[in-house]
Design a protein around this motif. Sequence first.
Motif, mmCIF file in Angstrom:
data_model
loop_
_atom_site.group_PDB
_atom_site.id
_atom_site.type_symbol
_atom_site.label_atom_id
_atom_site.label_comp_id
_atom_site.label_asym_id
_atom_site.label_seq_id
_atom_site.Cartn_x
_atom_site.Cartn_y
_atom_site.Cartn_z
ATOM 1 N N LEU A 103 -4.431 -36.478 -11.354
ATOM 2 C CA LEU A 103 -3.202 -37.113 -10.834
ATOM 3 C C LEU A 103 -3.094 -36.962 -9.316
ATOM 4 N N LEU A 104 -3.477 -35.795 -8.802
ATOM 5 C CA LEU A 104 -3.446 -35.624 -7.338
ATOM 6 C C LEU A 104 -4.396 -36.620 -6.679
ATOM 7 N N TYR A 105 -5.570 -36.749 -7.258
ATOM 8 C CA TYR A 105 -6.534 -37.704 -6.704
ATOM 9 C C TYR A 105 -5.927 -39.113 -6.676
ATOM 10 N N LYS A 106 -5.347 -39.506 -7.794
ATOM 11 C CA LYS A 106 -4.795 -40.854 -7.874
ATOM 12 C C LYS A 106 -3.684 -41.065 -6.845
ATOM 13 N N LEU A 107 -2.791 -40.099 -6.718
ATOM 14 C CA LEU A 107 -1.653 -40.285 -5.802
ATOM 15 C C LEU A 107 -2.065 -40.161 -4.335
ATOM 16 N N VAL A 108 -2.913 -39.184 -4.028
ATOM 17 C CA VAL A 108 -3.303 -39.022 -2.613
ATOM 18 C C VAL A 108 -4.088 -40.255 -2.168
ATOM 19 N N ARG A 109 -4.953 -40.749 -3.054
ATOM 20 C CA ARG A 109 -5.715 -41.925 -2.650
ATOM 21 C C ARG A 109 -4.835 -43.169 -2.531
ATOM 22 N N ALA A 110 -3.916 -43.315 -3.452
ATOM 23 C CA ALA A 110 -3.002 -44.462 -3.365
ATOM 24 C C ALA A 110 -2.197 -44.393 -2.072
ATOM 25 N N ALA A 111 -1.727 -43.198 -1.738
ATOM 26 C CA ALA A 111 -0.917 -43.035 -0.522
ATOM 27 C C ALA A 111 -1.763 -43.275 0.725
ATOM 28 N N PHE A 112 -2.972 -42.749 0.717
ATOM 29 C CA PHE A 112 -3.867 -42.929 1.864
ATOM 30 C C PHE A 112 -4.132 -44.417 2.104
ATOM 31 N N ASP A 113 -4.470 -45.132 1.054
ATOM 32 C CA ASP A 113 -4.784 -46.554 1.188
ATOM 33 C C ASP A 113 -3.583 -47.352 1.700
ATOM 34 N N ALA A 114 -2.408 -47.067 1.141
ATOM 35 C CA ALA A 114 -1.210 -47.818 1.558
ATOM 36 C C ALA A 114 -0.877 -47.540 3.016
ATOM 37 N N ALA A 121 -4.674 -46.915 12.258
ATOM 38 C CA ALA A 121 -4.927 -45.654 12.969
ATOM 39 C C ALA A 121 -4.707 -44.435 12.073
ATOM 40 N N ARG A 122 -4.027 -44.634 10.980
ATOM 41 C CA ARG A 122 -3.703 -43.477 10.104
ATOM 42 C C ARG A 122 -4.856 -43.203 9.144
ATOM 43 N N VAL A 123 -5.715 -42.266 9.542
ATOM 44 C CA VAL A 123 -6.926 -41.997 8.758
ATOM 45 C C VAL A 123 -7.049 -40.522 8.361
ATOM 46 N N GLU A 124 -5.999 -39.735 8.648
ATOM 47 C CA GLU A 124 -6.139 -38.302 8.381
ATOM 48 C C GLU A 124 -5.325 -37.828 7.181
ATOM 49 N N ILE A 125 -5.934 -36.919 6.429
ATOM 50 C CA ILE A 125 -5.226 -36.210 5.359
ATOM 51 C C ILE A 125 -5.076 -34.768 5.848
ATOM 52 N N VAL A 126 -3.846 -34.309 5.923
ATOM 53 C CA VAL A 126 -3.570 -32.959 6.416
ATOM 54 C C VAL A 126 -3.442 -31.994 5.226
ATOM 55 N N VAL A 127 -4.262 -30.953 5.222
ATOM 56 C CA VAL A 127 -4.255 -29.939 4.160
ATOM 57 C C VAL A 127 -4.476 -28.575 4.810
ATOM 58 N N ASP A 128 -3.963 -27.526 4.169
ATOM 59 C CA ASP A 128 -4.224 -26.201 4.740
ATOM 60 C C ASP A 128 -5.449 -25.562 4.085
ATOM 61 N N GLU A 140 -11.108 -33.841 0.732
ATOM 62 C CA GLU A 140 -12.401 -34.104 1.373
ATOM 63 C C GLU A 140 -13.100 -35.287 0.718
ATOM 64 N N GLY A 141 -13.017 -35.342 -0.606
ATOM 65 C CA GLY A 141 -13.659 -36.439 -1.343
ATOM 66 C C GLY A 141 -13.062 -37.787 -0.966
ATOM 67 N N ILE A 142 -11.737 -37.844 -0.900
ATOM 68 C CA ILE A 142 -11.072 -39.117 -0.569
ATOM 69 C C ILE A 142 -11.395 -39.511 0.870
ATOM 70 N N ALA A 143 -11.387 -38.535 1.771
ATOM 71 C CA ALA A 143 -11.716 -38.836 3.166
ATOM 72 C C ALA A 143 -13.126 -39.418 3.261
ATOM 73 N N ALA A 144 -14.077 -38.824 2.536
ATOM 74 C CA ALA A 144 -15.465 -39.302 2.593
ATOM 75 C C ALA A 144 -15.572 -40.708 2.001
ATOM 76 N N GLU A 145 -14.887 -40.910 0.886
ATOM 77 C CA GLU A 145 -14.956 -42.169 0.162
ATOM 78 C C GLU A 145 -14.292 -43.327 0.933
ATOM 79 N N ARG A 146 -13.240 -43.013 1.679
ATOM 80 C CA ARG A 146 -12.463 -44.072 2.335
ATOM 81 C C ARG A 146 -12.675 -44.115 3.852
#
Length: 409
Positions: A103-114, A121-128, A140-146
């Motif tokens: 579910l995290l994968y699905k939502l983070v990727r959906a949010a990233f794409d939108a 210019a918005r290409v970063e995912i911020v994580v600690d 990391e996977g979504i960043a690499a894939e997209r």
Amino acid sequence: MTTDFAHRAALLDAADPLADRRDLFVGSDTDLVYFDGNSLGRPLRATADRLAAFATDAWGGRLIRGWDEEWMLLPFTLGDAIGRAVIGAAPGQTVVGDSTTVLLYKLVRAAFDAQREADPARVEIVVDRDNFPTDRFLAEGIAAERGGRVRWIDVDTSTGVGADALRTAVGPETAVVLLSHVAYRSGYLADGVELTRIAHEAGALIVWDLCHSAGSVPVDLDAWGADLAVGCTYKYLNGGPGSPAFAYVATPHQQRLTQPIQGWMGTSDVFAMGPAYEPAAGMRRFLSGTPPIVGMLALRDTVALVDEVGIEAIRAKSVALTSFALEVADELLAPLGVQVASPRDPARRGGHLTLTHPAMRQVTAELWTQDVIPDYRDPGGLRVGLSPLSTSFAETLAGLLAVERALPR
Ligand SMILES: *Cc1c(COP(=O)(O)O)cnc(C)c1O
């Protein structure tokens, strides 16, 4: 000294308005000490009955009719029940579906794409860097894939992400922020309102991982103005090993997000069996395949119990339990070299404490043979998870005294 604590524990148990709820759990009549309800919650006795009855009556008796009679809608009805009792979400924004990771994968990727579609210019995912492995890995996977990138926030393993750290990390290139509400290692409780606001001021969407908070600390997603969230059900919600997670998508985002695992259960007319994928309106579009109904059974009992007693009462007991454990640790364990790697301010602390010492890995293994069950997390951390509905003060003391006996002198 220990007599004093035994007396205190007895008084605290006697004054605890939730004390009798502990009897509702399987195993509460034994001497076993369970410090891992934050990792795999204990089952309710009602759940044992429900599981048996499901096999004979609902599944065995209704057979495929069960889908029409209840199961097709269960992801949504149970989602709404979680929304009301656990996460402060109005109906129609929560669904129970796949694992937390999926579910995290699905939502983070959906949010990233939108986000990137709206602003390239918005290409970063911020994580600690101290977020749970699954969160870091899928970012990391979504960043690499997209073709995006991860922006890391460095944090001390005994605290968590505060306002200043997030403010420094976000900016015009941030698409999505992914944070845990309660840090799995330290128990740090993040400020949902403030961090959501900081993400929004930077034009980012925020995805909250509620795994270590759902069922132990109040969460108020609608009031926070949160965008998206995912939470675990086998921890404080006692759903059983591998029970499915829930996802929250705030109403205004539902139509503009499309998730990447397009399956038949996410379409508007599931049994149309049409030629092309047409995402359903509302939360159904975040489902992919057949929902895990058996995995939702146990969870229903705890969600009903949380609804009945109220999350504020649960939180009050949680704070009392961790405060008591902290006092015992300071007095009895600190002289043996144990340090507290969790926030001392109860307002910034979730439902568990981490106690560190170089010998904690062996101590944990030794305790398991004595039916005292904490867990171990590097570096040197013994986690004391105090699930408020199923843990007593006497049990908490017994477990910490066992830690004291097992530590090397
Ligand atoms: C427990 C936990 C998970 C677990 O994910 P699964 O897909 O259920 O294995 C994810 N994130 C956090 C913060 C957790 O505490």
